[in-house]
Design an enzyme around this catalytic site. Structure first.
Site, PDB file in Angstrom:
ATOM      1  N   TYR A   1      70.227  95.692  60.309  1.00  0.00           N
ATOM      2  CA  TYR A   1      69.257  94.617  60.283  1.00  0.00           C
ATOM      3  C   TYR A   1      69.124  94.068  58.861  1.00  0.00           C
ATOM      4  O   TYR A   1      68.255  94.444  58.094  1.00  0.00           O
ATOM      5  CB  TYR A   1      67.874  95.006  60.840  1.00  0.00           C
ATOM      6  CG  TYR A   1      67.074  93.739  60.936  1.00  0.00           C
ATOM      7  CD1 TYR A   1      67.213  92.896  62.031  1.00  0.00           C
ATOM      8  CD2 TYR A   1      66.320  93.300  59.864  1.00  0.00           C
ATOM      9  CE1 TYR A   1      66.603  91.669  62.066  1.00  0.00           C
ATOM     10  CE2 TYR A   1      65.701  92.066  59.887  1.00  0.00           C
ATOM     11  CZ  TYR A   1      65.852  91.261  60.992  1.00  0.00           C
ATOM     12  OH  TYR A   1      65.252  90.031  61.005  1.00  0.00           O
TER      13      TYR A   1
ATOM     14  N   ARG B   1      47.677  96.879  52.245  1.00  0.00           N
ATOM     15  CA  ARG B   1      47.196  96.508  50.906  1.00  0.00           C
ATOM     16  C   ARG B   1      45.699  96.672  50.817  1.00  0.00           C
ATOM     17  O   ARG B   1      44.981  96.207  51.684  1.00  0.00           O
ATOM     18  CB  ARG B   1      47.471  95.032  50.650  1.00  0.00           C
ATOM     19  CG  ARG B   1      48.905  94.736  50.562  1.00  0.00           C
ATOM     20  CD  ARG B   1      49.154  93.670  49.524  1.00  0.00           C
ATOM     21  NE  ARG B   1      50.566  93.358  49.623  1.00  0.00           N
ATOM     22  CZ  ARG B   1      51.015  92.308  50.271  1.00  0.00           C
ATOM     23  NH1 ARG B   1      50.193  91.450  50.808  1.00  0.00           N
ATOM     24  NH2 ARG B   1      52.301  92.113  50.349  1.00  0.00           N
TER      25      ARG B   1
ATOM     26  N   GLU C   1      58.332  83.089  71.179  1.00  0.00           N
ATOM     27  CA  GLU C   1      59.426  84.063  71.062  1.00  0.00           C
ATOM     28  C   GLU C   1      59.187  85.206  72.044  1.00  0.00           C
ATOM     29  O   GLU C   1      58.201  85.936  71.904  1.00  0.00           O
ATOM     30  CB  GLU C   1      59.391  84.585  69.626  1.00  0.00           C
ATOM     31  CG  GLU C   1      60.722  84.933  69.043  1.00  0.00           C
ATOM     32  CD  GLU C   1      60.585  85.239  67.550  1.00  0.00           C
ATOM     33  OE1 GLU C   1      60.470  84.292  66.755  1.00  0.00           O
ATOM     34  OE2 GLU C   1      60.584  86.432  67.202  1.00  0.00           O
TER      35      GLU C   1
ATOM     36  N   ARG D   1      57.167 103.068  57.132  1.00  0.00           N
ATOM     37  CA  ARG D   1      56.192 102.497  56.196  1.00  0.00           C
ATOM     38  C   ARG D   1      55.558 101.282  56.856  1.00  0.00           C
ATOM     39  O   ARG D   1      56.174 100.631  57.698  1.00  0.00           O
ATOM     40  CB  ARG D   1      56.902 102.037  54.920  1.00  0.00           C
ATOM     41  CG  ARG D   1      57.179 103.177  53.959  1.00  0.00           C
ATOM     42  CD  ARG D   1      58.016 102.682  52.786  1.00  0.00           C
ATOM     43  NE  ARG D   1      59.338 102.259  53.247  1.00  0.00           N
ATOM     44  CZ  ARG D   1      59.958 101.174  52.810  1.00  0.00           C
ATOM     45  NH1 ARG D   1      59.390 100.398  51.931  1.00  0.00           N
ATOM     46  NH2 ARG D   1      61.157 100.863  53.254  1.00  0.00           N
TER      47      ARG D   1
ATOM     48  N   ARG E   1      55.479  86.089  69.342  1.00  0.00           N
ATOM     49  CA  ARG E   1      55.098  85.193  68.233  1.00  0.00           C
ATOM     50  C   ARG E   1      55.110  83.747  68.703  1.00  0.00           C
ATOM     51  O   ARG E   1      55.910  83.366  69.581  1.00  0.00           O
ATOM     52  CB  ARG E   1      56.119  85.287  67.092  1.00  0.00           C
ATOM     53  CG  ARG E   1      56.272  86.655  66.506  1.00  0.00           C
ATOM     54  CD  ARG E   1      56.845  86.597  65.108  1.00  0.00           C
ATOM     55  NE  ARG E   1      58.275  86.250  65.079  1.00  0.00           N
ATOM     56  CZ  ARG E   1      58.989  86.225  63.970  1.00  0.00           C
ATOM     57  NH1 ARG E   1      58.411  86.495  62.803  1.00  0.00           N
ATOM     58  NH2 ARG E   1      60.276  85.912  64.006  1.00  0.00           N
TER      59      ARG E   1
ATOM     60  N   ARG F   1      68.589  94.431  70.770  1.00  0.00           N
ATOM     61  CA  ARG F   1      67.486  93.745  71.452  1.00  0.00           C
ATOM     62  C   ARG F   1      67.785  92.256  71.408  1.00  0.00           C
ATOM     63  O   ARG F   1      68.362  91.754  70.425  1.00  0.00           O
ATOM     64  CB  ARG F   1      66.136  93.991  70.754  1.00  0.00           C
ATOM     65  CG  ARG F   1      65.536  95.326  71.008  1.00  0.00           C
ATOM     66  CD  ARG F   1      65.080  95.561  72.437  1.00  0.00           C
ATOM     67  NE  ARG F   1      63.838  94.897  72.771  1.00  0.00           N
ATOM     68  CZ  ARG F   1      63.427  94.721  74.031  1.00  0.00           C
ATOM     69  NH1 ARG F   1      64.180  95.112  75.053  1.00  0.00           N
ATOM     70  NH2 ARG F   1      62.267  94.154  74.273  1.00  0.00           N
TER      71      ARG F   1
ATOM     72  N   ASP G   1      68.294  91.165  56.158  1.00  0.00           N
ATOM     73  CA  ASP G   1      67.640  89.895  55.898  1.00  0.00           C
ATOM     74  C   ASP G   1      68.635  88.989  55.168  1.00  0.00           C
ATOM     75  O   ASP G   1      69.692  89.446  54.726  1.00  0.00           O
ATOM     76  CB  ASP G   1      66.381  90.111  55.039  1.00  0.00           C
ATOM     77  CG  ASP G   1      65.159  90.381  55.910  1.00  0.00           C
ATOM     78  OD1 ASP G   1      65.151  89.965  57.080  1.00  0.00           O
ATOM     79  OD2 ASP G   1      64.211  91.018  55.411  1.00  0.00           O
TER      80      ASP G   1
HETATM   81  C1  FAD Z   1      64.405  86.228  65.090  1.00  0.00           C
HETATM   82  C2  FAD Z   1      64.949  86.472  63.706  1.00  0.00           C
HETATM   83  C3  FAD Z   1      64.152  86.196  62.605  1.00  0.00           C
HETATM   84  C4  FAD Z   1      64.633  86.436  61.317  1.00  0.00           C
HETATM   85  N1  FAD Z   1      63.839  86.151  60.248  1.00  0.00           N
HETATM   86  C5  FAD Z   1      64.287  86.344  58.990  1.00  0.00           C
HETATM   87  C6  FAD Z   1      63.465  86.018  57.875  1.00  0.00           C
HETATM   88  O1  FAD Z   1      62.327  85.559  58.001  1.00  0.00           O
HETATM   89  N2  FAD Z   1      63.969  86.255  56.629  1.00  0.00           N
HETATM   90  C7  FAD Z   1      65.229  86.758  56.436  1.00  0.00           C
HETATM   91  O2  FAD Z   1      65.638  86.926  55.289  1.00  0.00           O
HETATM   92  N3  FAD Z   1      66.042  87.061  57.497  1.00  0.00           N
HETATM   93  C8  FAD Z   1      65.597  86.857  58.756  1.00  0.00           C
HETATM   94  N4  FAD Z   1      66.420  87.145  59.832  1.00  0.00           N
HETATM   95  C9  FAD Z   1      67.769  87.683  59.577  1.00  0.00           C
HETATM   96  C10 FAD Z   1      68.833  86.567  59.379  1.00  0.00           C
HETATM   97  O3  FAD Z   1      68.921  85.804  60.552  1.00  0.00           O
HETATM   98  C11 FAD Z   1      70.184  87.249  59.093  1.00  0.00           C
HETATM   99  O4  FAD Z   1      70.094  87.954  57.895  1.00  0.00           O
HETATM  100  C12 FAD Z   1      71.380  86.294  58.963  1.00  0.00           C
HETATM  101  O5  FAD Z   1      71.320  85.224  59.841  1.00  0.00           O
HETATM  102  C13 FAD Z   1      72.629  87.084  59.242  1.00  0.00           C
HETATM  103  O6  FAD Z   1      73.781  86.333  58.986  1.00  0.00           O
HETATM  104  P1  FAD Z   1      75.185  86.784  59.616  1.00  0.00           P
HETATM  105  O7  FAD Z   1      76.178  85.816  59.127  1.00  0.00           O
HETATM  106  O8  FAD Z   1      75.397  88.228  59.367  1.00  0.00           O
HETATM  107  O9  FAD Z   1      74.969  86.704  61.202  1.00  0.00           O
HETATM  108  P2  FAD Z   1      74.782  85.482  62.202  1.00  0.00           P
HETATM  109  O10 FAD Z   1      73.833  84.473  61.662  1.00  0.00           O
HETATM  110  O11 FAD Z   1      74.472  86.075  63.528  1.00  0.00           O
HETATM  111  O12 FAD Z   1      76.221  84.808  62.247  1.00  0.00           O
HETATM  112  C14 FAD Z   1      77.294  85.355  62.987  1.00  0.00           C
HETATM  113  C15 FAD Z   1      77.999  84.199  63.649  1.00  0.00           C
HETATM  114  O13 FAD Z   1      79.191  84.683  64.251  1.00  0.00           O
HETATM  115  C16 FAD Z   1      79.384  84.000  65.470  1.00  0.00           C
HETATM  116  N5  FAD Z   1      80.270  84.816  66.311  1.00  0.00           N
HETATM  117  C17 FAD Z   1      80.015  86.040  66.817  1.00  0.00           C
HETATM  118  N6  FAD Z   1      81.059  86.466  67.564  1.00  0.00           N
HETATM  119  C18 FAD Z   1      81.996  85.496  67.498  1.00  0.00           C
HETATM  120  C19 FAD Z   1      83.283  85.350  68.084  1.00  0.00           C
HETATM  121  N7  FAD Z   1      83.787  86.285  68.895  1.00  0.00           N
HETATM  122  N8  FAD Z   1      83.989  84.215  67.833  1.00  0.00           N
HETATM  123  C20 FAD Z   1      83.469  83.228  67.049  1.00  0.00           C
HETATM  124  N9  FAD Z   1      82.240  83.322  66.480  1.00  0.00           N
HETATM  125  C21 FAD Z   1      81.507  84.437  66.704  1.00  0.00           C
HETATM  126  C22 FAD Z   1      77.978  83.874  66.026  1.00  0.00           C
HETATM  127  O14 FAD Z   1      77.891  82.847  67.001  1.00  0.00           O
HETATM  128  C23 FAD Z   1      77.175  83.566  64.772  1.00  0.00           C
HETATM  129  O15 FAD Z   1      77.060  82.173  64.541  1.00  0.00           O
HETATM  130  C24 FAD Z   1      65.945  86.949  61.134  1.00  0.00           C
HETATM  131  C25 FAD Z   1      66.740  87.233  62.260  1.00  0.00           C
HETATM  132  C26 FAD Z   1      66.255  87.004  63.522  1.00  0.00           C
HETATM  133  C27 FAD Z   1      67.123  87.323  64.718  1.00  0.00           C
END
Ligand code: FAD
Length: 369
Positions: free
Chosen positions: A350, A174, A302, A170, A280, A249, A352
């Site tokens: 993936y 708009r 980026e 998708r 970006r 990626r 958010d």
């Molecule tokens: C470029 C980008 C843009 C984005 N933009 C948006 C947006 O506009 N809006 C939105 O809603 N979402 C966005 N997201 C998504 C958002 O970042 C995620 O939904 C969110 O951060 C995920 O949280 P998490 O806790 O699952 O993962 P993470 O934030 O990755 O946290 C996991 C943590 O675990 C730690 N870790 C991993 N392995 C180990 C280990 N072995 N020992 C100790 N620590 C470890 C890592 O260092 C990390 O700090 C974006 C993501 C990216 C990459």
């Protein structure tokens, strides 16, 4: 009372830790980076909240999740309206009447729809078999060539004709003059940045946080020491890649300070040509209206990058092959009763931010209620 170990201080791990401590449980949080908050980490530089791991805009249509996140911060009224820069030509995103008017001079939805239908004709009756064909079938050739092809090929490091169609099943299209990227009911940026949200989540006396610590340095000892482990790192790494490597990626960020008030006039500008190496450019001060020094701005470019072990795994690549492999790891995970896998890397999805909170609260329900 249960003794939890949470691996990773991102939004998933921190939401779980907050809820577990609220119910009287002890939580140890370990984080391998030198700061908390995972990829939503923001750092204040000269009065500007810099999104260190890419632009993060909170958006959701789920009222409960919106109210949940608002207990940790007040949100501003930021509306995501990125613009595309194609070789100096500027177009509004998502694709809407402003984009179509600039591109084709059309003024009404009927004219725009007719133009899109005419351009789709190049495909005839063919079912789209790759991303190029899928994009053309959705939006026509002009937008595909100027606004999709170069950007997508840079992002994935592959030709659009070699990428699967499902990536853009998708497209936000708009037939209204509306530059708001998201269809969601609620969106905004936390005033004062995202890191404070995680700080508040982890503030309880029952939570002990240690940064700069990698779970894999003492994996078995940790599992033995705690009643339960919430693991938010890479699920394939947890199992020492024994079934094979999942693909990701990566990204490289280049941040610079500039001695101007306003560099690009918008928080997010997408560079959609193939020649510009970045996808970006983020100008952080535009996320927070009127904040920061008038003589200074902070800009991040980026660059998409291939991933190999040791790099930051920003995006899971959810194609059939990887999804099958993830499923095999998930089956393996059921042999680890003490470990719950969560978040973007633990669930190879993936997510958010609003989806991560939702998923973490689901684990809270299963584990703690
Ligand atoms: C470029 C980008 C843009 C984005 N933009 C948006 C947006 O506009 N809006 C939105 O809603 N979402 C966005 N997201 C998504 C958002 O970042 C995620 O939904 C969110 O951060 C995920 O949280 P998490 O806790 O699952 O993962 P993470 O934030 O990755 O946290 C996991 C943590 O675990 C730690 N870790 C991993 N392995 C180990 C280990 N072995 N020992 C100790 N620590 C470890 C890592 O260092 C990390 O700090 C974006 C993501 C990216 C990459």
């Amino acid at each position: 009372m249960t003794n939890y170990l949470v691996v990773g201080s991102g939004l998933f791990g921190s939401t779980f830790a907050y809820e577990a401590a609220k119910r009287g449980n002890h939580v140890k949080v370990i984080e391998k980076r030198d700061h908390i908050a995972g990829n939503i980490y923001t750092k204040e530089i000269d009065g500007i909240q810099v999104h260190q791991y890419g632009a993060h805009i909170f958006h959701t249509s789920n009222k409960e999740i919106w109210e949940y996140i608002n207990q940790f911060a007040e949100f501003n009224r930021y509306t995501n309206s990125p613009v595309a820069n194609y070789k100096g030509e500027i177009y509004n995103l998502p694709f809407n009447m402003n984009t179509f008017n600039k591109l084709w001079g059309v003024a009404t939805p009927a004219e725009a729809a007719a133009k899109i239908a005419e351009q789709r004709q190049v495909l005839g009756d063919k079912t789209p078999e790759n991303l190029e064909e899928q994009a053309i079938s959705l939006i026509g050739t002009d937008i595909y060539q100027k606004l999709i092809k170069g950007y997508t090929e840079k992002q994935w490091g592959q030709k659009a004709t070699e990428l699967p169609a499902f990536i853009i099943r998708r497209l936000p299209v708009r037939l209204t003059y509306d530059n708001n990227y998201f269809n969601d009911t609620y969106q905004g940026i936390p005033i004062g940045g995202y890191t404070q949200i995680i700080e508040k989540m982890l503030a309880s006396d029952l939570i002990d946080v240690e940064t700069g610590v990698d779970f894999f340095d003492k994996k078995q000892a940790y599992i033995d020491q705690y009643d339960k482990v919430i693991f938010t790192g890479m699920i394939d790494q947890f199992f020492d890649y024994q079934l094979g490597e999942l693909e990701y990626r990566s990204l490289r960020f280049e941040t610079e300070e500039m001695a101007v008030d306003n560099y690009q006039g918008n928080a997010v500008v997408n560079y959609t040509d193939a020649e510009t190496p970045y996808t970006r450019v983020i100008e952080h001060k535009h996320f927070e209206f009127g904040k920061g020094d008038k003589n200074k701005t902070i800009v991040t470019k980026e660059y998409p990058a291939n991933w190999s072990r040791g790099d930051e795994p920003y995006y899971p690549i959810n194609n059939d092959k990887n999804n099958r492999l993830y499923k095999a790891y998930r089956d393996l995970a059921s042999t680890e009763p003490k470990v719950v896998f969560g978040g973007r890397l633990g669930q190879y999805r993936y997510y958010d931010m609003h989806q991560v909170i939702h998923a973490a609260l689901q684990v809270v329900k299963d584990e703690l209620q």
